[in-house]
Design an enzyme around this catalytic site. Structure first.
Site, short mmCIF file in Angstrom:
data_model
loop_
_atom_site.label_atom_id
_atom_site.label_comp_id
_atom_site.label_asym_id
_atom_site.label_seq_id
_atom_site.Cartn_x
_atom_site.Cartn_y
_atom_site.Cartn_z
CG HIS A 1 -3.27 9.32 6.00
ND1 HIS A 1 -3.90 9.74 7.14
CD2 HIS A 1 -3.68 8.04 5.80
CE1 HIS A 1 -4.65 8.76 7.62
NE2 HIS A 1 -4.52 7.72 6.82
CG ASP B 1 15.39 4.97 -5.20
OD1 ASP B 1 15.21 6.17 -4.94
OD2 ASP B 1 16.14 4.24 -4.56
CG HIS C 1 -0.67 7.92 3.12
ND1 HIS C 1 0.08 7.27 4.08
CD2 HIS C 1 -1.73 7.10 2.88
CE1 HIS C 1 -0.50 6.11 4.39
NE2 HIS C 1 -1.59 5.99 3.66
CB SER D 1 11.98 -6.96 0.23
OG SER D 1 12.39 -5.85 1.02
CB SER E 1 -2.32 0.68 -2.08
OG SER E 1 -2.46 0.89 -0.72
NE ARG F 1 -6.79 7.47 3.28
CZ ARG F 1 -6.02 6.41 3.27
NH1 ARG F 1 -5.04 6.32 2.40
NH2 ARG F 1 -6.19 5.44 4.12
CB ALA G 1 4.54 -5.16 -5.20
CD GLU H 1 -9.11 1.83 6.18
OE1 GLU H 1 -8.81 1.93 4.98
OE2 GLU H 1 -8.32 1.45 7.06
NE ARG I 1 -4.13 4.67 -1.23
CZ ARG I 1 -3.83 4.14 -0.05
NH1 ARG I 1 -3.67 2.84 0.08
NH2 ARG I 1 -3.66 4.90 1.01
C1 LIG Z 1 2.15 4.32 7.28
C2 LIG Z 1 1.45 3.70 6.10
C3 LIG Z 1 0.21 3.08 6.28
C4 LIG Z 1 -0.43 2.49 5.18
N1 LIG Z 1 -1.63 1.82 5.39
C5 LIG Z 1 -2.19 1.15 4.35
C6 LIG Z 1 -3.34 0.32 4.55
O1 LIG Z 1 -3.84 0.18 5.66
N2 LIG Z 1 -3.86 -0.31 3.47
C7 LIG Z 1 -3.34 -0.21 2.22
O2 LIG Z 1 -3.85 -0.82 1.26
N3 LIG Z 1 -2.24 0.57 2.00
C8 LIG Z 1 -1.66 1.22 3.04
N4 LIG Z 1 -0.53 1.98 2.82
C9 LIG Z 1 0.07 1.99 1.48
C10 LIG Z 1 0.76 0.64 1.26
O3 LIG Z 1 1.39 0.25 2.46
C11 LIG Z 1 1.81 0.74 0.17
O4 LIG Z 1 1.25 1.31 -0.97
C12 LIG Z 1 2.30 -0.66 -0.18
O5 LIG Z 1 2.77 -1.31 0.97
C13 LIG Z 1 3.39 -0.58 -1.22
O6 LIG Z 1 3.92 -1.86 -1.39
P1 LIG Z 1 5.10 -2.06 -2.42
O7 LIG Z 1 5.45 -3.49 -2.37
O8 LIG Z 1 4.72 -1.47 -3.71
O9 LIG Z 1 6.29 -1.15 -1.84
P2 LIG Z 1 6.99 -1.13 -0.41
O10 LIG Z 1 6.29 -1.97 0.56
O11 LIG Z 1 7.20 0.30 -0.04
O12 LIG Z 1 8.40 -1.76 -0.73
C14 LIG Z 1 9.31 -1.07 -1.57
C15 LIG Z 1 10.62 -1.80 -1.55
O13 LIG Z 1 11.48 -1.33 -2.58
C16 LIG Z 1 12.78 -1.14 -2.06
N5 LIG Z 1 13.48 -0.18 -2.90
C17 LIG Z 1 13.12 1.09 -3.23
N6 LIG Z 1 14.05 1.64 -4.05
C18 LIG Z 1 15.00 0.70 -4.24
C19 LIG Z 1 16.22 0.68 -4.96
N7 LIG Z 1 16.67 1.73 -5.66
N8 LIG Z 1 16.98 -0.45 -4.91
C20 LIG Z 1 16.59 -1.53 -4.18
N9 LIG Z 1 15.44 -1.55 -3.47
C21 LIG Z 1 14.65 -0.45 -3.50
C22 LIG Z 1 12.54 -0.69 -0.64
O14 LIG Z 1 13.71 -0.82 0.14
C23 LIG Z 1 11.42 -1.65 -0.26
O15 LIG Z 1 11.97 -2.91 0.06
C24 LIG Z 1 0.14 2.57 3.90
C25 LIG Z 1 1.36 3.21 3.72
C26 LIG Z 1 2.03 3.76 4.81
C27 LIG Z 1 3.36 4.42 4.60
#
Ligand SMILES: Cc1cc2nc3c(=O)[nH]c(=O)nc-3n(C[C@H](O)[C@H](O)[C@H](O)COP(=O)(O)OP(=O)(O)OC[C@H]3O[C@@H](n4cnc5c(N)ncnc54)[C@H](O)[C@@H]3O)c2cc1C
Length: 559
Positions: free
Chosen positions: A244, A223, A351, A12, A391, A290, A15, A115, A386
């Site tokens: 990071h 996972d 990171h 959630s 991202s 980075r 993506a 950045e 990256r």
């Molecule tokens: C502190 C921090 C700062 C960042 N700052 C930036 C920024 O400024 N700009 C930028 O572009 N990127 C940034 N990033 C990177 C970016 O936030 C992430 O790459 C991006 O949010 C990933 O989105 P996602 O939807 O792929 O995954 P996420 O947002 O991580 O969501 C993953 C989801 O999958 C769920 N999940 C995982 N495994 C399972 C499972 N087995 N069963 C059910 N659910 C599961 C989790 O519970 C979660 O809901 C940052 C990352 C961090 C940690």
């Protein structure tokens, strides 16, 4: 319980939610997420989203900056696609109500931050809590949509794979594995449910928890990577882990990032004696990429024996700092660090995972009807490193493309029968509580893996350390296989198995790449080798490999 939806979205974050909102226009959507719905990396993103939104900027410049960061391994068609369609995705977020800071100059409607690695100001941000602003808006829009159902505390253990024989008349043409759903553990009731769907989207985020120090939240246990690997999908470039450079170094600060935007606004890295050191490492100094900054800090810490360096932005106007970085200001202040006066103690931390499940331009993986979006995917955008803030943009662009591709195919999929579901567990479908006395096996191995990866497979690698890490991890995985099945099924055990497998896959990729490029730096191969290594590192489950599946997937033959 058995559930049936058109689309099964796992995760959630940005993506999963972006895809779900678009897919809900033509079908029913289940979003399963293993903790609370906002517990995602997305929610913690601070800096913002990179996109060309100003007349001073151009697609060509953003493309070039991304290619430069990727160090030869970006796929140029993907970079062009993401950069050029990025502004449309940003406008969709604005229309949904994401409160990006607006600009004060006439050249751009938004206040655009800068950045590392960016040649222009192009980071849209909502103060220093961009991810939270995005997550909130996407969640509330999804919750208001009757076609979307969100299942919190539901942990996906493995995919449901159907083995199909494609025939023309009586002649068998070829065999194909198709993803048809997933086995999901309700971590509150401890029941195992079966979700079937026409298409499954892995949106499970990163794998930072593989390392001892990380900016990632606890859910980032890789996972999706492990699940896809066990199901037979191809993965790529897992050796490229971004560290990071600046995580807050304080005994009471867990995973708190000091955004790159602080350096973008003039913050300088200094050592304990107050000496700025980045000019010794790169002409871009504190705004170098980075990997360069993280290695520079690693080198300085090893040279001086200090356990951190400092990021100093105290020369900027205090009012500006409090307004621009309210979250960082408050967090630091709560720990006794006033960033308007004091330098901030920082260390590098794992990171972002640049590699992941290999996909095409629409997010389709190598396994039929399985898509991967966001950080768990390897689309070809990031290459060997990256570019900051690319991202969130990538996740939105690929979620859009996947939704478009699925919309075109959903009617065809609906005409196909969903399979008979092999039962995951015994008739009750329920798992017992773990024996608390055995939980130590899980916590102990968890800790060992993270330390091992930090010390042997971290910012600077050597052949010897990688070989040792490979042996250690094989030993740990054997122990898990031999002793852990005695422990009843439990969310932490599922995550431990995934963590161990992902660690092994990172090591395998790192051993294969006999050069240093982007985020992968090996002292025994310190140079780039364009002749042999201008390519992705691809791993897939070997036929007959003893995969540590938490769920033995029974194959179903259909014709
Ligand atoms: C502190 C921090 C700062 C960042 N700052 C930036 C920024 O400024 N700009 C930028 O572009 N990127 C940034 N990033 C990177 C970016 O936030 C992430 O790459 C991006 O949010 C990933 O989105 P996602 O939807 O792929 O995954 P996420 O947002 O991580 O969501 C993953 C989801 O999958 C769920 N999940 C995982 N495994 C399972 C499972 N087995 N069963 C059910 N659910 C599961 C989790 O519970 C979660 O809901 C940052 C990352 C961090 C940690």
């Amino acid at each position: 319980m058995d559930y049936q939806f058109d689309y099964l979205v796992i995760g959630s974050g940005i993506a999963g939610l972006t895809f779900a909102l678009k897919a809900a226009q033509n079908g029913s959507v289940a979003i399963v997420t293993k903790k609370s719905k906002v517990e995602t990396s997305t929610n913690y993103a601070q800096g913002g989203i990179a996109s060309v939104m100003s007349v001073d900027d151009s697609f060509q410049l953003h493309i070039q900056d991304t290619l430069n960061a990727g160090d030869g391994l970006c796929h140029p068609d993907v970079v062009e696609l993401v950069v050029k369609t990025g502004p449309d995705r940003i406008r969709e977020l604005v229309d949904l109500g994401v409160p990006f800071n607006t600009g004060t100059s006439g050249s751009a409607p938004f206040d655009l931050g800068r950045e590392g690695g960016h040649s222009r100001n192009r980071i849209l941000h909502a103060q220093d809590m961009t991810g939270q602003a995005v997550e909130r808006v996407l969640i509330s829009t999804a919750e208001a949509n009757p076609a979307i159902q969100i299942f919190e505390d539901h942990l996906v253990m493995d995919l449901l794979i159907q083995h199909q024989s494609i025939k023309a008349g009586s002649v068998s043409l070829y065999q194909q594995d198709i993803c048809r759903g997933a086995y999901v553990l309700d971590t509150i009731t401890r029941e195992v449910h079966t979700f079937t769907a026409h298409v499954v989207l892995l949106c499970t985020g990163g794998a930072g928890k593989v390392y001892l120090y990380t900016s990632n939240p606890d859910v980032a246990t890789g996972d999706g990577l492990a699940i896809a690997y066990r199901a037979g999908a191809k993965l790529a470039n897992l050796e490229f882990v971004q560290f990071h450079p600046t995580c807050l170094y304080h005994p009471h600060a867990k995973n708190f990032l000091i955004s790159e935007a602080v350096r973008g606004e003039g913050g300088r890295l200094i050592d304990r004696r107050g000496r700025a050191f980045m000019q010794d490492y790169h002409p871009l100094k504190d705004l170098a990429y980075r990997d360069v900054v993280a290695r520079a800090i690693d080198t300085e810490m090893k040279k001086t024996g200090d356990d951190c360096v400092f990021l100093d932005i105290s020369h900027r106007d205090p009012e500006f700092l409090v307004g621009r970085f309210p979250n960082i200001y408050q967090k630091c202040l709560s720990l006794g660090i006033d960033i308007t006066k004091d330098p901030i103690p920082v260390v590098p931390a794992a990171h972002y995972m640049c590699g992941g499940i290999l996909t095409d331009l629409s997010g389709q993986s190598s396994l039929e009807n399985l898509f991967a979006l966001g950080e768990c995917a390897c689309t070809g955008l990031h290459g060997a490193n990256r570019l900051a803030s690319n991202s969130l943009l990538e996740a939105m662009v690929f979620a859009h493309n996947a939704a478009t591709a699925c919309a075109e195919r959903i009617e065809g999929w609906r005409r196909r029968d969903l399979p008979e579901i092999p039962k995951r567990l015994s008739s009750s479908g329920r798992v017992d509580d773990p024996q608390s006395s055995e939980m130590v096996l899980i916590t102990h191995n968890w800790d060992i893996i993270r330390r091992l990866m930090w010390n042997y497979v971290g910012i600077v690698r050597t052949d010897k350390r990688l070989a040792l890490a490979k042996n250690h991890i094989a030993q740990i995985r054997m122990e898990i296989r031999e002793h852990m099945p005695n422990i009843p099924l439990h969310g932490d055990l599922v995550e431990l198995q995934n963590l161990a497998l992902v660690a092994e896959l990172i090591i395998r990729c790192a051993i294969q790449r006999k050069e240093s490029r982007g985020l992968h730096f090996n002292l025994d191969h310190p140079h780039k080798d364009d002749v042999n290594w201008l390519k992705d590192t691809i791993v897939a489950r070997n036929p007959g490999e003893d995969a540590v599946s938490t769920v033995p997937i029974k194959q179903v033959d259909t014709v």
